[in-house]
Design a protein around this motif. Structure first.
Motif, PDB file in Angstrom:
ATOM      1  N   SER A 104      21.549  45.791  38.289  1.00 21.37           N
ATOM      2  CA  SER A 104      22.771  46.440  38.735  1.00 21.37           C
ATOM      3  C   SER A 104      23.850  45.406  39.048  1.00 21.37           C
ATOM      4  N   THR A 105      25.069  45.824  38.869  1.00 22.17           N
ATOM      5  CA  THR A 105      26.209  44.969  39.184  1.00 22.17           C
ATOM      6  C   THR A 105      27.180  45.752  40.055  1.00 22.17           C
ATOM      7  N   VAL A 106      27.646  45.089  41.090  1.00 21.42           N
ATOM      8  CA  VAL A 106      28.626  45.689  41.994  1.00 21.42           C
ATOM      9  C   VAL A 106      29.970  45.045  41.722  1.00 21.42           C
ATOM     10  N   ALA A 107      31.006  45.870  41.623  1.00 22.36           N
ATOM     11  CA  ALA A 107      32.371  45.359  41.426  1.00 22.36           C
ATOM     12  C   ALA A 107      33.176  45.669  42.677  1.00 22.36           C
ATOM     13  N   MET A 108      33.700  44.609  43.283  1.00 22.81           N
ATOM     14  CA  MET A 108      34.543  44.759  44.471  1.00 22.81           C
ATOM     15  C   MET A 108      35.809  43.941  44.267  1.00 22.81           C
ATOM     16  N   GLN A 109      36.927  44.606  44.302  1.00 26.17           N
ATOM     17  CA  GLN A 109      38.226  43.986  44.087  1.00 26.17           C
ATOM     18  C   GLN A 109      38.200  43.201  42.784  1.00 26.17           C
ATOM     19  N   ASP A 110      38.356  41.891  42.834  1.00 23.80           N
ATOM     20  CA  ASP A 110      38.400  41.075  41.619  1.00 23.80           C
ATOM     21  C   ASP A 110      37.090  40.359  41.345  1.00 23.80           C
ATOM     22  N   GLU A 111      36.026  40.801  41.995  1.00 23.59           N
ATOM     23  CA  GLU A 111      34.752  40.088  41.904  1.00 23.59           C
ATOM     24  C   GLU A 111      33.635  41.046  41.507  1.00 23.59           C
TER      25      GLU A 111
END
Length: 118
Positions: A104-111
């Protein structure tokens, strides 16, 4: 040498990263007994000490003498971790150790970063 004493039981323990990871040995796992251990620190220093740390978990857990399920949560992908998992999978099962993995990958703002749901 650390003074002798009873083991400490916790729900969650973060294993030291970087140079401090060298301090995690069989005695650490014998004395710090956790339901979950988080292995963090995706850096070149961690790769160098990762295998001895993982082997110390097996050796320390073997000395517990009680049947407690342990979950190992790596926060990064590692060839060393994959190799250790494959080579010691049967031993992990005998000792009641589960390794969580996640794509899984989490995307938060620009990261974006890998994640594992616990």
């Amino acid at each position: 040498a650390a003074p002798q004493g009873p083991p400490v039981y916790v729900d969650l323990a973060y294993l030291p990263g970087s140079w401090s990871a060298r301090t995690v040995d069989e005695e650490f796992f014998r004395r710090i007994r956790s339901l979950c251990y988080v292995v963090s620190g995706d850096d070149h220093l961690k790769e160098g000490v990762l295998r001895p740390l993982l082997d110390a978990l097996l050796a320390g857990k073997h000395q517990w003498g009680i049947d407690i399920q342990v979950t190992l949560i790596p926060t990064f992908d590692s060839l060393v971790m994959h190799e250790w998992y494959q080579e010691t999978h049967e031993r992990q099962q005998e000792l009641g150790i589960t390794v969580l993995g996640s794509n899984s990958t989490v995307a938060m703002q620009d990261e974006t970063f890998p994640a594992c749901k616990v």
